[in-house]
Design an enzyme around this catalytic site. Structure first.
Site: not given
Ligand code: NI
Length: 180
Positions: A54, A102-103, A148
């Site tokens: 991320q 989710c960011l 992720h």
């Protein structure tokens, strides 16, 4: 301080599979710096967890945990954890659906099916083996973060796309309880 930019859905980097960390390198300056940047970035964004991809790092490192989280105000605390090269084993066949955010998918929530009880293991930031059996939101967060590492974002796991949308619209008038 190194708060990094969080990649958002649509960025092709989020679809890549991350590579394992050599356990002998965990205590290296490079890996420790990645972990510290992840912690600072997650804390600045009030995340419940964060995976290295991320922030544009293709390594198998996730962090998660909080004492109190304003994005998930009604959830029980999770011990703050750094998990490297994680493995997940469902402990039985039970699957449950619950809301996730989710960011990398800002302001949205979706209803996602996941195994309820899991065992996870990997290395901690000191290269010690870490293993836990967990359930509920803890198990969900770990599975979300580990996804992720395989290029999977939670919208790909939603069964009914009617249960996906902006948090403000989904839970309008229903308070924060439903948002999880
Ligand atoms: Ni996420």
């Amino acid at each position: 301080m190194a708060v990094k930019k969080i990649l958002r859905i649509g960025d092709p980097f989020l679809l890549k599979t991350a590579t394992p960390v050599d356990p002998r390198d965990i205590r290296s300056r490079e890996i420790q710096q990645i972990i510290q940047n992840m912690q600072e970035t997650m804390n600045a964004a009030n995340g419940a967890g964060l995976a290295a991809p991320q922030i544009g790092i293709g390594r198998r490192i996730v962090i998660f945990g909080f004492e109190h989280n304003p994005r998930y105000p009604d959830r029980e605390p999770i011990a703050e954890t750094i998990l490297i090269n994680p493995e997940i084993i469902p402990l039985d066949g039970e699957i449950a659906e619950d809301w996730e955010g989710c960011l990398s998918v800002p302001k949205m929530r979706g209803l996602v099916p996941r195994p309820v009880r899991i065992r996870y293991r990997g290395y901690d930031q000191m290269a010690r083996t870490l293993q836990r059996d967990v359930d509920g939101f803890h198990a969900r967060v770990v599975q979300h973060e580990c996804d992720h590492l395989d290029g999977i974002l939670y919208p790909q796991r939603i069964r009914d796309m009617r249960q996906f949308g902006y948090e403000e619209e989904l839970f309008a008038g229903r308070g924060t309880q439903a948002a999880g």
